[in-house]
Design a protein around this motif. Sequence first.
Motif, PDB file in Angstrom:
ATOM      1  N   GLU A 136       0.801  -1.345   0.346  1.00  0.00           N
ATOM      2  CA  GLU A 136      -0.065  -0.154   0.125  1.00  0.00           C
ATOM      3  C   GLU A 136       0.881   1.240  -0.034  1.00  0.00           C
ATOM      4  OE1 GLU A 136      -2.692  -0.569   3.331  1.00  0.00           O
ATOM      5  OE2 GLU A 136      -4.095  -1.522   2.011  1.00  0.00           O
ATOM      6  N   ALA A 137       2.023   1.232   0.523  1.00  0.00           N
ATOM      7  CA  ALA A 137       2.874   2.618   0.676  1.00  0.00           C
ATOM      8  C   ALA A 137       3.590   2.455  -0.690  1.00  0.00           C
ATOM      9  CB  ALA A 137       3.972   2.300   1.829  1.00  0.00           C
ATOM     10  N   LEU A 138       3.876   1.440  -1.524  1.00  0.00           N
ATOM     11  CA  LEU A 138       4.666   1.445  -2.606  1.00  0.00           C
ATOM     12  C   LEU A 138       3.435   1.816  -3.773  1.00  0.00           C
ATOM     13  CD1 LEU A 138       6.948   0.906  -4.394  1.00  0.00           C
ATOM     14  CD2 LEU A 138       6.369  -1.549  -4.493  1.00  0.00           C
ATOM     15  N   ALA A 139       2.372   1.322  -3.727  1.00  0.00           N
ATOM     16  CA  ALA A 139       1.444   1.423  -4.904  1.00  0.00           C
ATOM     17  C   ALA A 139       1.218   2.861  -5.360  1.00  0.00           C
ATOM     18  CB  ALA A 139       0.118   1.198  -4.537  1.00  0.00           C
ATOM     19  N   PRO A 140       1.398   3.913  -4.689  1.00  0.00           N
ATOM     20  CA  PRO A 140       1.080   5.214  -5.092  1.00  0.00           C
ATOM     21  C   PRO A 140       2.254   5.851  -5.925  1.00  0.00           C
ATOM     22  CG  PRO A 140       0.409   5.339  -2.849  1.00  0.00           C
ATOM     23  CD  PRO A 140       1.136   4.017  -3.239  1.00  0.00           C
ATOM     24  N   ALA A 141       3.339   5.139  -5.804  1.00  0.00           N
ATOM     25  CA  ALA A 141       4.660   5.549  -6.539  1.00  0.00           C
ATOM     26  C   ALA A 141       4.943   4.795  -7.830  1.00  0.00           C
ATOM     27  CB  ALA A 141       5.743   5.224  -5.636  1.00  0.00           C
ATOM     28  N   LEU A 142       3.926   3.908  -8.018  1.00  0.00           N
ATOM     29  CA  LEU A 142       4.112   2.987  -9.357  1.00  0.00           C
ATOM     30  C   LEU A 142       3.500   3.678 -10.597  1.00  0.00           C
ATOM     31  CD1 LEU A 142       3.011  -0.488  -7.920  1.00  0.00           C
ATOM     32  CD2 LEU A 142       5.334   0.459  -8.242  1.00  0.00           C
ATOM     33  N   PRO A 143       4.131   4.116 -11.800  1.00  0.00           N
ATOM     34  CA  PRO A 143       3.589   4.611 -12.830  1.00  0.00           C
ATOM     35  C   PRO A 143       2.496   3.999 -13.458  1.00  0.00           C
ATOM     36  CG  PRO A 143       5.659   4.143 -13.124  1.00  0.00           C
ATOM     37  CD  PRO A 143       5.317   3.850 -11.745  1.00  0.00           C
ATOM     38  N   MET A 144       2.601   2.478 -13.251  1.00  0.00           N
ATOM     39  CA  MET A 144       1.648   1.682 -13.835  1.00  0.00           C
ATOM     40  C   MET A 144       1.303   0.679 -12.868  1.00  0.00           C
ATOM     41  SD  MET A 144       2.954   0.927 -17.722  1.00  0.00           S
ATOM     42  CE  MET A 144       1.534  -0.010 -18.279  1.00  0.00           C
ATOM     43  N   TYR A 145      -0.001   0.011 -12.623  1.00  0.00           N
ATOM     44  CA  TYR A 145      -0.348  -1.149 -12.073  1.00  0.00           C
ATOM     45  C   TYR A 145      -0.577  -0.627 -10.670  1.00  0.00           C
ATOM     46  CZ  TYR A 145       1.622  -3.146 -16.270  1.00  0.00           C
ATOM     47  OH  TYR A 145       2.073  -3.561 -17.499  1.00  0.00           O
ATOM     48  N   GLY A 146      -0.442   0.561 -10.309  1.00  0.00           N
ATOM     49  CA  GLY A 146      -0.877   1.035  -8.767  1.00  0.00           C
ATOM     50  C   GLY A 146      -2.196   0.485  -8.269  1.00  0.00           C
ATOM     51  N   ARG A 147      -3.083   0.555  -9.039  1.00  0.00           N
ATOM     52  CA  ARG A 147      -4.388   0.190  -8.693  1.00  0.00           C
ATOM     53  C   ARG A 147      -4.404  -1.355  -8.477  1.00  0.00           C
ATOM     54  NH1 ARG A 147      -8.840   2.834 -12.543  1.00  0.00           N
ATOM     55  NH2 ARG A 147     -10.032   0.739 -11.647  1.00  0.00           N
ATOM     56  N   ALA A 148      -3.890  -2.060  -9.194  1.00  0.00           N
ATOM     57  CA  ALA A 148      -3.871  -3.554  -9.226  1.00  0.00           C
ATOM     58  C   ALA A 148      -3.005  -3.957  -8.076  1.00  0.00           C
ATOM     59  CB  ALA A 148      -3.149  -4.121 -10.415  1.00  0.00           C
ATOM     60  N   VAL A 149      -1.966  -3.320  -7.724  1.00  0.00           N
ATOM     61  CA  VAL A 149      -1.016  -3.590  -6.527  1.00  0.00           C
ATOM     62  C   VAL A 149      -1.921  -3.317  -5.142  1.00  0.00           C
ATOM     63  CG1 VAL A 149       0.975  -2.867  -5.210  1.00  0.00           C
ATOM     64  CG2 VAL A 149       0.971  -3.504  -7.696  1.00  0.00           C
ATOM     65  N   SER A 150      -2.893  -2.308  -5.129  1.00  0.00           N
ATOM     66  CA  SER A 150      -3.633  -2.010  -3.827  1.00  0.00           C
ATOM     67  C   SER A 150      -4.582  -2.906  -3.751  1.00  0.00           C
ATOM     68  CB  SER A 150      -4.273  -0.406  -4.326  1.00  0.00           C
ATOM     69  OG  SER A 150      -3.427   0.592  -4.225  1.00  0.00           O
ATOM     70  N   ARG A 151      -5.155  -3.224  -4.758  1.00  0.00           N
ATOM     71  CA  ARG A 151      -6.142  -4.422  -4.779  1.00  0.00           C
ATOM     72  C   ARG A 151      -5.852  -5.643  -4.440  1.00  0.00           C
ATOM     73  NH1 ARG A 151      -8.052  -3.552  -9.545  1.00  0.00           N
ATOM     74  NH2 ARG A 151      -6.895  -5.319 -10.813  1.00  0.00           N
ATOM     75  N   TYR A 152      -4.666  -6.233  -4.786  1.00  0.00           N
ATOM     76  CA  TYR A 152      -3.823  -7.296  -4.302  1.00  0.00           C
ATOM     77  C   TYR A 152      -3.601  -7.176  -2.989  1.00  0.00           C
ATOM     78  CZ  TYR A 152      -3.729  -9.106  -9.140  1.00  0.00           C
ATOM     79  OH  TYR A 152      -3.901  -9.491 -10.352  1.00  0.00           O
ATOM     80  N   ALA A 153      -3.094  -6.162  -2.342  1.00  0.00           N
ATOM     81  CA  ALA A 153      -2.762  -5.611  -1.013  1.00  0.00           C
ATOM     82  C   ALA A 153      -3.913  -5.887  -0.057  1.00  0.00           C
ATOM     83  CB  ALA A 153      -1.955  -4.347  -0.828  1.00  0.00           C
TER      84      ALA A 153
END
Length: 163
Positions: A136-153
């Motif tokens: 969740e801390a990393l997701a906002p810094a991702l230029p792509m896939y941030g929403r997917a990473v947030s969902r998986y988290a």
Amino acid sequence: MSKTWDERVAAFWDRADDKHPQRMLEDMRALVEERGMDDSEAMFEWASVHDFLGREGEAVPLYRKALDLGLSGDRLPQAIIQLASSLRNIGEPATAVELLRSAPTSAITGNARLAFLALALHDCGDHDAALRVALEALAPALPMYGRAVSRYAAELTESSHQD
């Protein structure tokens, strides 16, 4: 023009070298004595040098004293993170988790609080929660896939809360 106390403290940290621990302690002690052991900022710096030198057990009560003395400003979020890290390092990760969960966010420390929270959660054996916090801390810094990473988290701990 002579340097302020804060400027001299910053210069101390710029040249910090754990290869000479006694000299570091002596140099910081001289700075601390200018303000006194009842000064919250001086106490924070005194705790920090102990922490830096791997003396976390000695640093913990010093950080607590700095906080009890009313530490504020930019040093406050640093003190909370450093205290929590020291607690984790001396085998008290649950106390670190408590402290970090209630810590305010700060521009000065950014997501460092979350990084140390993830480490403390991991040490407590709560690996899914640790990974969730980190992602969740990393997701906002991702230029792509941030929403997917947030969902998986979110999925990491949702299933454990449904049981």
